[in-house]
Write an enzyme that holds these catalytic residues in place. Structure first.
Site, PDB file in Angstrom:
ATOM      1  N   LYS A   1       0.825  -1.212   0.000  1.00  0.00           N
ATOM      2  CA  LYS A   1       0.000   0.000   0.000  1.00  0.00           C
ATOM      3  C   LYS A   1       0.861   1.264   0.000  1.00  0.00           C
ATOM      4  CE  LYS A   1      -2.110  -1.012   3.854  1.00  0.00           C
ATOM      5  NZ  LYS A   1      -1.477  -2.282   4.241  1.00  0.00           N
TER       6      LYS A   1
ATOM      7  N   ARG B   1      -9.477  -0.096   8.800  1.00  0.00           N
ATOM      8  CA  ARG B   1      -8.942  -1.427   9.048  1.00  0.00           C
ATOM      9  C   ARG B   1      -9.937  -2.307   9.789  1.00  0.00           C
ATOM     10  NH1 ARG B   1      -3.235   0.018   8.932  1.00  0.00           N
ATOM     11  NH2 ARG B   1      -1.928  -1.821   8.988  1.00  0.00           N
TER      12      ARG B   1
ATOM     13  N   ARG C   1      12.176  -4.515   5.041  1.00  0.00           N
ATOM     14  CA  ARG C   1      11.687  -3.170   4.724  1.00  0.00           C
ATOM     15  C   ARG C   1      12.443  -2.106   5.521  1.00  0.00           C
ATOM     16  NH1 ARG C   1       5.321  -2.093   4.958  1.00  0.00           N
ATOM     17  NH2 ARG C   1       5.394  -2.530   7.179  1.00  0.00           N
TER      18      ARG C   1
ATOM     19  N   ARG D   1      11.414  -0.029  11.077  1.00  0.00           N
ATOM     20  CA  ARG D   1      10.353   0.228  12.034  1.00  0.00           C
ATOM     21  C   ARG D   1      10.394  -0.709  13.227  1.00  0.00           C
ATOM     22  NH1 ARG D   1       5.069   0.416   8.371  1.00  0.00           N
ATOM     23  NH2 ARG D   1       4.353  -0.798  10.150  1.00  0.00           N
TER      24      ARG D   1
ATOM     25  N   ARG E   1       0.227  -9.032  13.238  1.00  0.00           N
ATOM     26  CA  ARG E   1      -0.461  -8.101  12.342  1.00  0.00           C
ATOM     27  C   ARG E   1      -1.223  -8.834  11.256  1.00  0.00           C
ATOM     28  NH1 ARG E   1       4.637  -4.837  11.526  1.00  0.00           N
ATOM     29  NH2 ARG E   1       3.784  -3.885   9.649  1.00  0.00           N
TER      30      ARG E   1
HETATM   31  P1  ADP Z   1       1.358  -2.103   7.965  1.00  0.00           P
HETATM   32  O1  ADP Z   1       0.331  -1.861   6.896  1.00  0.00           O
HETATM   33  O2  ADP Z   1       2.654  -2.571   7.443  1.00  0.00           O
HETATM   34  O3  ADP Z   1       0.852  -2.963   9.091  1.00  0.00           O
HETATM   35  P2  ADP Z   1       0.984   0.626   9.003  1.00  0.00           P
HETATM   36  O4  ADP Z   1       2.038   1.645   8.985  1.00  0.00           O
HETATM   37  O5  ADP Z   1      -0.208   0.852   8.139  1.00  0.00           O
HETATM   38  O6  ADP Z   1       1.726  -0.717   8.615  1.00  0.00           O
HETATM   39  O7  ADP Z   1       0.454   0.395  10.484  1.00  0.00           O
HETATM   40  C1  ADP Z   1       1.329   0.119  11.539  1.00  0.00           C
HETATM   41  C2  ADP Z   1       0.555  -0.102  12.839  1.00  0.00           C
HETATM   42  O8  ADP Z   1      -0.190   1.092  13.161  1.00  0.00           O
HETATM   43  C3  ADP Z   1      -0.512  -1.207  12.797  1.00  0.00           C
HETATM   44  O9  ADP Z   1       0.020  -2.482  13.085  1.00  0.00           O
HETATM   45  C4  ADP Z   1      -1.469  -0.713  13.903  1.00  0.00           C
HETATM   46  O10 ADP Z   1      -0.980  -1.008  15.194  1.00  0.00           O
HETATM   47  C5  ADP Z   1      -1.459   0.783  13.737  1.00  0.00           C
HETATM   48  N1  ADP Z   1      -2.524   1.255  12.822  1.00  0.00           N
HETATM   49  C6  ADP Z   1      -2.350   1.882  11.628  1.00  0.00           C
HETATM   50  N2  ADP Z   1      -3.532   2.154  11.050  1.00  0.00           N
HETATM   51  C7  ADP Z   1      -4.489   1.690  11.906  1.00  0.00           C
HETATM   52  C8  ADP Z   1      -5.920   1.649  11.888  1.00  0.00           C
HETATM   53  N3  ADP Z   1      -6.628   2.158  10.866  1.00  0.00           N
HETATM   54  N4  ADP Z   1      -6.557   1.073  12.943  1.00  0.00           N
HETATM   55  C9  ADP Z   1      -5.885   0.579  13.972  1.00  0.00           C
HETATM   56  N5  ADP Z   1      -4.548   0.564  14.055  1.00  0.00           N
HETATM   57  C10 ADP Z   1      -3.848   1.113  13.041  1.00  0.00           C
END
Ligand code: ADP
Ligand code: ZN
Length: 213
Positions: free
Chosen positions: A13, A88, A127, A160, A171
């Site tokens: 994404k 999400r 990554r 990260r 995740r």
């Molecule tokens: P990835 O898609 O690789 O998991 P992100 O940067 O999108 O990475 O998200 C990292 C973390 O941030 C997630 O594992 C979660 O803990 C939190 N997070 C991000 N977006 C949301 C969301 N919409 N709802 C809940 N938690 C979120």
């Protein structure tokens, strides 16, 4: 153009958001980036979010919904946006529809970047990203031109805190349980477009432009 990018962690994404924002002249709204910023600033919300993030769990809906609602009110969203990492959960999707409804707008398209779980772990553990411009890299599949420095900003890339194997497994579980139902949700709204997320970043970009045209 108002788009949602849907897909598991590591589906690409963040990598696809770049070419899409430049092509459509719209901005990227990444909840992951916003949460990491809050965390880096050491705000109370950032500290709370960090505990969930490092455990590979979703941050509570009300926290994330709050930041996205605030963000969407900003006038820079008027030209359109790409949501990356939000919604999400079904609760978040419903809250988004409501918030957009209040602004008198709707989502145009939802692009699901589909990949099998087996490609995800190596993608995420390798990554790295630029702490300044947020551009994503990969030590094998998309390395920077010079040793671990951002091509544009010249600063060292970072790994990260939540890109560990244990957190990624969590995740993925959260994705299948909480986020995968959104595929149906947007299918029913007639907005879903599915693209194959395997192969090179540029190949996936081409597929996305094709389904959007
Ligand atoms: P990835 O898609 O690789 O998991 P992100 O940067 O999108 O990475 O998200 C990292 C973390 O941030 C997630 O594992 C979660 O803990 C939190 N997070 C991000 N977006 C949301 C969301 N919409 N709802 C809940 N938690 C979120
Ligand atoms: Zn950079």
């Amino acid at each position: 153009m108002r788009l949602i990018l849907l897909g598991a962690p590591g589906s690409g994404k963040g990598s696809q958001a770049g070419p899409l924002t430049s092509h459509f002249g719209i901005l990227q709204i990444s909840t992951g980036d916003m949460l990491r910023e809050a965390r880096a600033k050491g705000t109370e919300m950032g500290r709370l979010a960090a505990t969930y993030m490092d455990a590979g769990q979703l941050v509570p809906d009300e926290v994330v919904i709050g930041i996205v609602e605030e963000r969407l009110k900003n006038p820079d969203c008027e030209k359109g946006f790409i949501l990356d990492g939000f919604p999400r959960t079904l609760v978040q999707a419903a809250a988004l529809d409501e918030a957009l409804g209040r602004l008198g707008i709707t989502i145009d398209r939802v692009v699901e970047i589909r990949v099998g779980d087996e490609v995800i772990l190596p993608r995420i553990t390798g990554r790295r990203s630029c702490p300044q411009c947020k551009k994503p890299y990969h030590i094998q599949f998309g390395p920077p031109k010079r040793d671990l420095l951002c091509d544009t900003c010249d600063v060292p890339l970072v790994h990260r805190d939540d890109d560990t194997e244990t957190a990624v497994v969590k995740r993925l579980e959260a994705y299948h349980k909480m986020t995968a139902p959104l595929v149906d949700y947007y299918e029913k709204q007639g907005k879903l477009l599915v693209v194959d997320g395997t192969g090179k970043v540029s190949e996936v970009t081409e597929r996305i432009f094709k389904v959007l045209s």
